[in-house]
Structure formats: structure tokens, C-alpha cells
Enzyme design. Structure first.
Site, PDB file in Angstrom:
ATOM      1  CG  ASP A 157     -42.982  -8.429  12.130  1.00 42.51           C
ATOM      2  OD1 ASP A 157     -42.371  -8.311  13.207  1.00 42.51           O
ATOM      3  OD2 ASP A 157     -43.273  -9.535  11.638  1.00 42.51           O
TER       4      ASP A 157
ATOM      5  CG  ASP B 114      -0.586  11.485  -5.176  1.00 44.57           C
ATOM      6  OD1 ASP B 114       0.208  12.135  -4.480  1.00 44.57           O
ATOM      7  OD2 ASP B 114      -1.681  11.047  -4.772  1.00 44.57           O
TER       8      ASP B 114
ATOM      9  N   GLY C 290      -0.294  10.136  -0.471  1.00 42.71           N
ATOM     10  CA  GLY C 290       1.098   9.974  -0.873  1.00 42.71           C
ATOM     11  C   GLY C 290       2.122  10.809  -0.126  1.00 42.71           C
ATOM     12  CG  LEU C 291       3.979  14.667  -1.581  1.00 45.90           C
ATOM     13  CD1 LEU C 291       3.809  16.116  -1.968  1.00 45.90           C
ATOM     14  CD2 LEU C 291       5.431  14.387  -1.193  1.00 45.90           C
TER      15      LEU C 291
END
Ligand code: SF4
Ligand code: SF4
Lengths: 509, 425
Positions: A36, A275, A410-411
Site C-alpha cells: 500500500d 472567430d 475557425g478559419l
């Protein structure tokens, strides 16, 4: 018995470690087998902590069982006290020790150590990590918080941040600066960097900020009952939530409703600027802990203009509010800690983006769906060197950037549509700023449709399927779903190119 | 062959050195961790841990969230109701196995792996394995072994797994060499290639990559172990009449040569043949080591116990890279296996077995070694104290055996030192 491959949460004693490791001057004596001790690496590697977690493990072995595990536990307690001289000690059992029933609480209290010893009862076979953190913090408060006079000026405590938390370190900084701009100073931050003595001073504040309900709601409720300290209910992640939070704070603190300085906030303008038009209606699937998932849903819908198509959390404790929010959004909530179930839900929903945990990031990788991480469980990448909070003004800015980053911008999206057969724009290329331009040849090989696609009794004809493949990868899932639904609604059993474009026209918006 | 004259063994090795044994907190993984590499090695096996959420979390943390294809391991997490009645737990287990095998028809070997919780509640996985084998034979064989932290450390999980496979190996009279230990395929192929080139009739590996490769065993089998932690497996193989070839472990040029030499001697390979096969790769190994040894020479090294590879690696670093060992800690010392390496390791370092991590940290801080080999939980804290560290776990996840990897092995240790020299911070 439940077969598990990957888990969202560790066992409850790991939650207790997150509290102990966050604090200073507190030591955790954990009755546990040697294996552990792996949990140390979560803190030293993932979070890059430069100290070992303040945890002594008894590391009992098979040969100790039935004979002297109790003695071993007491020896570990004594050693831990002698070596580390903590101001307070928490004691508890891991899953294995719970079975041997040594009662760490009873054993340690019989030792009369000169510091407070706080026993933890964390049912390992029922509960998980967040519960462990919450319960531990509550027990620590219960044992150490003392009645004291309120500070003369209006102050608050920031409760909830722990070690190994998702952006907790930076959230505290951002939140403190917002509170300061309201003229409220912070009395105690806890558990992160708090000492047992600091916990004692919690009742001096006028109210509590419940930053992460997962780790501090139980403590906040107790402090409210015990010391009449009200606490905030809004978690300030996102623009709207931050504004609501400020309003809530003003009300609790009795401050006038004067305008607040939002000059650092950029998300609203970034989201309105042209944009960002391409973000409109992106279908997102959201999954994480309840608090972060719910915050993300609000941001996604109201502040990014996305469409939330799926929402869920892995911690059942917050199932109720998550369900309620999902209902408001007109969708069904997914409450599950089964990674495979989350994966198949995503597969069925075909979102354009996932807002999830590191687990969903991997699902996204596999399914070719972009993903941004919004919640624990954490990974080394969730501890960036730079300042990157989630709460407050700067948090909103960070979230905008983080969510937009994996998407095709975007573009560029237009270019992809126009030149979709261009070899640079094949499926595996991804967004060009991710440096993942895979040679096109690899793509070409997979081009020819070999088998007909059959989905729920609707067959894709070869030509239609070929056409489908020409659609850029980031909208293809949507196109496929829409077309299949359209075909099914029309009672068609085959999809031709014709069907594809009819569906496109049908769903045009 | 003068260029390859072996370095003389030390006048006094560590074979009879006293061993420091302290009993306190141990900071090592449990045997379950072995599954992380075993499941990659045995390609048609599934490892089903019967344990708790902690076991699942350990596996996930040790594996890193990196290997994300649906892995061939999983944890059947015990719940409250399983603890209440063993009858139910057995039923539940059978049901989970049935589901799993229905979903993964590619699985030919299923290992039920015991954990601390399953052992404490005395869930009998060997009976479960028998029961399930009868049900799913011949397509899938079900075996069991323990990876629990109350019985095993880290690499002992592999030892237990291989030992569990030995009783079901078919009997054979063939004269053959069995190479034991899960090595990366590339390393396994290099070593078997060289041994075959020396004219050893049949070379087999345990574990084999899939259940289809039949590996038999019998009185004419000689076996050599490639990993120092395979004590139980060695015992089981000897029990089946196979003969153990003792040798230093194949790390570095010297270790690999001694290891191959032991095989050659056991199969009466001539010196000429041996040199013919090994000369070129030996030269390459020496050259590759030399490139990094410069940085390591005269530096001191301190080993925290981790994988049981510590003693052979200390031998490599001191004899082939010119380092000085301060302390060589191992979680467990199998004298039958690491004896030859201990003899080659010059006296001087503290040899320790087991640990009390706090006392060992005190010794390490006092000695301020140039390089500390330790687990992931200790590495960053020690770096923060100004000590250079090497994560021990990389040594079991990276191909490091044999001639062609000898340079890489040296490089693993040289890298932290190189990085410190390179940073101007
Ligand atoms: S030490 Fe035991 S309980 Fe802990 S992970 Fe290993 S097998 Fe599971
Ligand atoms: S680099 Fe490419 S993907 Fe990134 S913003 Fe510019 S055009 Fe878009």
C-alpha cells in the site's frame, strides 16, 4: 464482486492521505501491508511533491497476522511520534487492516501520546477516495476546531483544497485575490498548507467558502451547526458562477452591492468575438466529479455556446444534483464509475468534443474525438508549472483556452471543408497546431471501403460510405448519426449518397 | 582472446559478508505489480486480481494511465457482501470469470491472483482455479498465484506466477535448455540466438509468449535463470528433476559472458565455439559501456531495496563502470541465485535485506551518495535534498539484459548525473 479495469477513485485511505499530505504538522499512521506504500508515488510523482507524504505504514506481513499486528501498530505510532513530532496524528486502517480488526483508534488512544490522536473509520469496501478525504477533514475539524472569537474584520476560510487535487493550488490563489478585491481577508485555508493549530482557528472566521463540496461539505455543515458559520454553496467555476458566488458572498458578509472589478476577465469577449462562431452548437459530452462536471455544463452551454449532449459524474454522492441539472438540459445523466460504460455512452453519442477526466482523454484518443480535461482523477499534466486555476476570472480565461485548444479552429475549419481531399487534411492529421501531421500515405491505404457498414438494420451503400469518409473527421460522427436517424425515420434500409445529402439538408440549421 | 581477459574476482567478495536486517516500515510494491509486465509478455493470458479497490488502484498507478488499450488484467473488487460469506464470494468469482471469458475469447490462460484481502478472508483461489479449469478446459487453463503484499514484494509476483506454471508443464525426456524469466522479446531472442549458435540442441523460454508454444520439462532439462528473484520457481523446477545452472546474472558484458559461459559449460561447448559466438557482441558491449562508464567512474551508489536486481546491478556498476557501492539493499536475498554475484562484488558495501525505511534514509543522507537507486515514492524527496536518484522501476520495465543492452543499462545510471551536469539552475 465487480470487475474493474480502471478506477476513477482510489480507496478511502488515499483520500485521508490527500488531507494529511496537504497539511503541515499532521501525521497519518496507517495500518496497512507494504504494497500500500505505492500511494506515496501519487504525491511525489504526479504532483511532484518534494517531501514524502507524512504517512507511516505499519507494513504487516503474513507472519504477523494473528500474533502481533496490534503491537506492530502501536510501535509504528510511537516511532512516528518520536521521529516526526507532529502536532496531531490521524490513525486508520487500509482495506486489509480493516479485515483483521485491530482497532487502530482504540490502540492509539490507550498509548496516551501527548498530542491529539484522531481515529478514522473509513469503510474500504463501501466507500471511495472522495469520501475518505471528506470524512478525514471533517474528523480533523471536529477534533481540533475550538470555539473562539470572530475576527474584528470580515474574514472567511477557504475549505476543501487538498493534495493531489485538480488545480487546487492555483484555485486558492485566484480565489483569495477575488475575496481580497471584495475587502474580505482569508482567515484559514484548509486542509491545504494548514497546521492543526490553524484548524483550531477556523471558527474565528465569519463564514466558510465551500470550494470543493466533494472534500469539505460534511465539514462545512458541521461548522455551520457547531459554530454558526454560514458557508457558500456556489462553486465559482465559470463567469456566471463566479458572479453568483460574489453575490452570495456579499450577501453573507453583508456587503453593499457595488460593482466588482472584472477587468481581468476575458472569456466573455473571446466567446463573442467572431472567430468563436465556429464553437456554436458543438456537441459536447461532459464527465467528471459532480462539482466540476456541473460547472462545466453551465460554462459549455451559456458561455461557450456548445450543445451539451451528455453529462455525468463518477461519484455517486453528487448523483442527485447532477441528475437534476441533466434533466434541465433535457438529457439523461450518466452516474457510473465503470469506465467501459462511460466509453460506450460516448461511442453512442458521438460528441464533437469531450470535457472529461484523463480517462475520457484516452477514450477520446481512441475514438478520434478531441478532449479537454476538467476534473480529477489527476495526471502529471494536471499540475502545470504555469498558473492555471479553474475558479474565478482567471479560471474562466484558462478554461476558454483549454477547451478551444483541442478543437480545429475557425478559419481552419473552413479550409478543411473546402479542401477535404487534400492530402494534408486527412483524418489523422488533426489540428495542425498539435504537431500530429501523420504521413498521408497511411491514410490512403484505408481509403477504399471494403465492407458495407451496417448499423441497426440500416446499411450504408458503398458509395455513400465513401462519401461519408470524405467528410472531415471532426463532423463525420454527427453526419453519420444524423443520416442514420434520418434513414430510420424515413423507414429506409439502405443509405445512398442521395440519402446522405437529404439528411444534410434536413438537419441544416 | 587477450582483449577479453576477465577482470579477476575480488580477493574477498560479499558472499560471506554480514547482512543487515532491520524490521520497520518497508517501502516496496507488492507482487501484484509484476502483472504490469507479465501481461505484456504472455500474450494470451489474463490476470484477474481478486482484491480490493486498493489493489486496482495500485495496478493503475504502477502501470501509469499510459497503457490504455483494454489491458489483459483487471481486479475483481471484493464488496461487503463477499466478505460476509465465502460461498457467495466463490459464486461471484465464477460469474465474473464466465463473463470475462465470454467477452475475451482470445484468453487461453487465466491467472487468478491472490491479494491481501483475499488471503485474509481465506478465499481459496487454488480450488477456484481447479474448479474453473474443469469448466473451461481445454480452451482456457486457469491457474492461481499470490501477489499479495503480506506474502510478496514487487518482482516476487513474477516468481509466484512462474512457479504456478511449473506443475502443469508436460513431461519431456528431450535434452534441452530452459531459460527462465520474463524477458522482453528482443532480449529473449538475442540470448536464445546466441545459445543456439553455440550448438545447444533445444532452447525454450519460460514463460512462453503464448500457450501454443509447448514447454516440457524433465530430467534432461537444464535450466538457467535470467532474473535473480525467481527463487520459488527454481525450487519448483528442481523438484521436477531439472538441473539448475548457477551463474552470475546477465547484466553488463561480464555478467552476460559468465551467464552464457555457464550454459556453454553445461552443454560442453568448446572455448573456440564460445568465443566465436560471443566475441563480436562482447566487444560491442564493452565499447557501449565505456561511453557511459566515464561519467560513472569513482562515483558512489546507494541501493534502496526494490526489485531484487540490486546485487547483480551493484556487481555491474562496481566492476564494469568503476563505481563504489555504499549500501546494497534488497527486499529479499536468494543466496542460491545471487551467490555468484555476491562473490564477485568486492567487500565494502553494507548488504541489507528488508528495511526500516526511515533508518535507511538516515544512512543514505549521512553517506550522501553520488547516485541513489530507489523507488518512485522516495526519488523526488531525495532529489529535493540534493541527491541524484535513479528510479529502480525503470530497470524492470526496460530491456537491460545481455550484451546489446549493456550500454543502455549503464546509460540508465549515467543519465541522472549527466542531466545534473547539464542544467545551469
Ligand atoms: S499490498 Fe495487498 S492490499 Fe495492497 S495493493 Fe498489494 S495486494 Fe492489494
Ligand atoms: S496553426 Fe493551424 S490549427 Fe493552429 S491556429 Fe493556426 S491555422 Fe489553426
Amino acid at each position: 464482486m465487480k470487475l474493474t479495469v480502471w478506477t476513477y477513485e482510489g480507496p478511502p485511505h488515499v483520500g485521508a492521505m490527500r488531507v494529511a499530505t496537504a497539511m503541515k504538522g499532521l501525521h497519518y499512521v496507517l495500518h496497512a501491508p507494504q504494497g500500500d506504500t505505492y500511494a506515496d508515488l501519487l504525491f511525489t510523482m504526479i504532483e511532484r511533491r518534494d517531501h514524502r507524504p507524512p504517512v507511516s505504514y505499519t507494513t504487516f506481513q503474513a507472519r504477523d497476522l494473528g500474533s502481533d499486528t496490534a503491537t506492530l501498530f502501536k510501535a509504528s505510532c510511537q516511532d512516528a511520534y518520536d521521529r516526526f513530532k507532529p502536532e496531531a496524528i490521524i490513525v486508520g486502517a487500509s482495506c486489509t487492516a480493516e479485515l483483521i480488526q485491530d482497532d487502530p483508534g482504540g490502540l492509539s488512544s490507550s498509548m496516551n501520546l501527548p498530542v491529539p490522536v484522531i481515529p478514522l473509520e473509513l469503510p474500504s469496501y463501501q466507500r471511495k477516495e472522495n469520501f475518505g478525504a471528506s470524512e478525514t477533514f471533517y474528523e480533523v475539524c471536529r477534533a481540533l476546531a475550538k470555539p473562539c472569537d470572530r475576527t474584528p474584520e470580515v474574514t472567511c476560510n477557504i475549505l476543501g483544497p487538498t493534495a493531489l487535487g485538480f488545480r487546487h493550488r492555483d484555485d486558492v490563489v485566484e480565489l483569495s485575490s477575488i475575496l481580497e478585491s471584495l475587502g474580505i481577508s482569508v482567515n484559514v485555508v484548509a486542509p491545504l498548507d494548514a497546521t492543526p493549530e490553524d484548524i483550531g482557528n477556523i471558527p474565528a472566521a465569519h463564514f466558510n467558502v465551500m470550494l470543493y463540496p466533494e472534500t469539505c461539505e460534511t465539514a462545512c455543515r458541521w461548522l455551520e451547526r457547531e459554530f454558526k458559520q454560514p458557508f457558500t454553496k456556489v462553486v465559482p467555476i465559470g463567469v456566471g458562477a463566479t458572479r453568483d458566488f460574489i453575490a452570495e458572498v456579499k450577501q453573507i458578509a453583508g456587503l453593499p452591492d457595488t460593482p466588482v472589478d472584472e477587468s481581468r476577465l476575458r472569456l466573455p469577449w473571446y466567446s463573442r468575438s467572431v472567430d468563436s462562431t465556429y464553437l456554436t452548437g458543438k456537441r459536447v459530452f461532459i464527465f467528471g466529479d459532480g462539482t466540476h462536471a456541473m460547472a462545466a455544463a453551465r460554462i459549455a452551454k451559456d458561455e461557450m455556446g456548445f450543445e451539451v449532449v451528455g453529462l455525468g459524474c463518477y461519484n455517486r454522492e453528487y448523483a442527485r444534483p447532477v441528475r437534476a441539472l441533466a434533466k434541465e438540459l433535457g438529457i439523461e445523466a450518466l452516474i457510473s464509475d465503470d469506465y467501459l460504460e462511460v466509453e460506450s455512452t460516448i461511442e453512442a453519442l458521438q460528441p464533437e468534443m469531450i470535457l472529461g477526466t484523463q480517462m475520457e482523454r484516452h477514450i477520446g484518443k481512441r475514438l478520434g474525438i478531441p478532449c479537454a480535461v476538467i476534473s480529477a482523477p489527476v495526471h502529471v499534466q494536471d499540475f502545470p508549472a504555469r498558473f492555471s486555476p479553474q475558479v474565478g476570472w482567471e479560471g474562466a480565461n484558462v478554461i476558454f483556452d483549454t477547451w478551444v485548444h483541442p478543437l480545429v479552429m475557425g478559419l481552419e475549419e473552413h479550409l478543411l471543408h473546402m479542401f477535404r481531399e487534400d492530402f494534408e487534411f486527412h483524418d489523422d492529421a488533426g489540428a495542425s497546431h498539435h504537431g500530429s501531421h501523420v504521413p498521408a500515405a497511411q491514410h490512403k491505404r484505408e481509403e477504399a471501403p471494403t465492407e458495407l457498414l451496417v448499423k441497426d438494420g440500416v446499411t450504408w451503400l458503398a458509395d455513400a460510405e465513401k462519401e461519408l469518409r470524405k467528410i472531415p473527421f471532426f463532423v463525420r460522427g454527427k453526419a453519420r448519426r444524423n443520416t442514420e436517424k434520418f434513414a430510420a425515420d424515413q423507414g429506409l434500409d439502405a443509405i445512398s449518397i442521395e440519402t446522405l445529402y437529404e439528411a444534410k439538408a434536413h438537419y441544416a440549421r | 582472446m587477450n582483449a577479453f581477459a576477465p577482470v579477476a574476482p575480488p580477493a574477498t567478495g560479499c558472499g560471506s559478508a554480514p547482512v543487515l536486517k532491520q524490521r520497520g516500515q518497508r517501502e516496496v510494491f507488492c507482487g501484484l505489480t509484476s502483472i504490469v509486465w507479465l501481461h505484456r509478455k504472455i500474450q494470451d493470458a489474463f490476470f484477474l486480481v481478486v482484491g480490493s479497490r486498493t489493489c486496482a488502484h495500485l495496478l493503475q498507478s504502477a502501470a501509469g494511465v499510459m497503457i490504455f488499450a483494454e489491458p489483459r488484467f483487471g481486479t475483481a473488487i471484493l464488496e461487503e457482501k463477499d466478505l460476509a460469506g465465502l460461498a457467495d464470494a466463490n459464486e461471484e468469482l465464477d460469474r465474473e470469470v464466465e463473463r470475462l471469458l465470454a467477452r475475451r475469447p482470445d484468453i487461453r490462460q487465466l491467472f487468478l491472483v491472490g491479494s491481501c484481502p483475499s488471503e485474509v478472508i481465506k478465499l481459496d483461489l487454488s480450488r477456484a482455479a481447479e474448479r474453473l479449469t474443469q469448466r473451461f478446459a481445454p480452451h482456457t487453463r486457469v491457474l492461481n498465484f499470490t501477489g499479495s503484499g503480506i506474502e510478496t514484494t514487487f518482482t516476487q509476483g513474477e516468481d509466484e506466477c512462474l512457479a504456478a506454471m511449473v506443475p502443469v508443464l508436460p513431461e519431456t525426456d528431450a535434452e534441452q535448455l530452459l531459460m527462465v524469466g520474463a524477458l522482453p522479446d528482443v532480449v529473449e531472442d538475442q540470448l536464445t540466438g546466441m545459445i543456439e549458435a553455440m550448438g545447444v540442441p533445444v532452447v525454450r523460454a519460460l514463460p512462453s509468449r503464448s500457450a501454443d508454444v509447448e514447454v516440457g520439462i524433465g530430467p534432461n532439462t537444464k535450466f538457467i535463470v535470467a532474473q535473480p528473484f525467481l527463487g520459488a520457481t527454481t525450487g519448483m523446477l528442481s523438484g521436477r528433476g531439472a538441473q539448475h545452472i548457477a551463474a552470475p546474472f546477465p547484466f553488463g558484458e561480464e555478467g552476460t559472458t559468465a551467464w552464457l559461459r555457464a550454459v556453454a559449460d553445461a552443454f560442453n561447448v568448446s572455448d573456440e565455439k564460445f568465443n566465436e559466438v560471443t566475441a563480436a557482441p562482447r566487444a560491442r558491449a564493452r565499447k557501449a559501456i565505456a561511453a557511459h562508464a566515464e561519467r560513472l567512474a569513482a562515483k558512489s551508489v546507494f541501493f534502496f531495496p526494490d526489485s531484487q536486481l540490486e546485487i547483480p546491478l551493484a556487481r555491474f556498476l562496481t566492476r564494469e563502470c568503476g563505481m563504489t557501492a555504499i549500501e546494497v539493499g534488497a527486499p529479499y536475498i536468494h543466496r542460491d541465485l545471487v551467490g555468484p554475484d555476491l562473490d564477485l562484488l568486492a567487500e565494502g558495501p553494507t548488504i541489507s535485506e528488508g528495511q526500516d525505511v526511515d533508518l535507511q534514509l538516515d544512512r543514505c543522507r549521512a553517506a550522501r551518495p553520488d547516485l541513489t537507486v530507489c523507488g518512485l515514492g522516495l526519488a523526488n524527496p531525495l532529489e529535493a535534498e540534493g541527491l541524484a536518484t535513479k528510479w529502480a522501476i525503470e530497470l524492470v520495465f526496460t530491456p537491460v539484459h545481455g550484451y546489446e543492452q549493456a550500454g543502455d543499462l549503464a546509460a540508465l545510471f549515467a543519465k541522472p548525473l549527466k542531466r545534473r551536469e547539464g542544467l545551469a539552475l
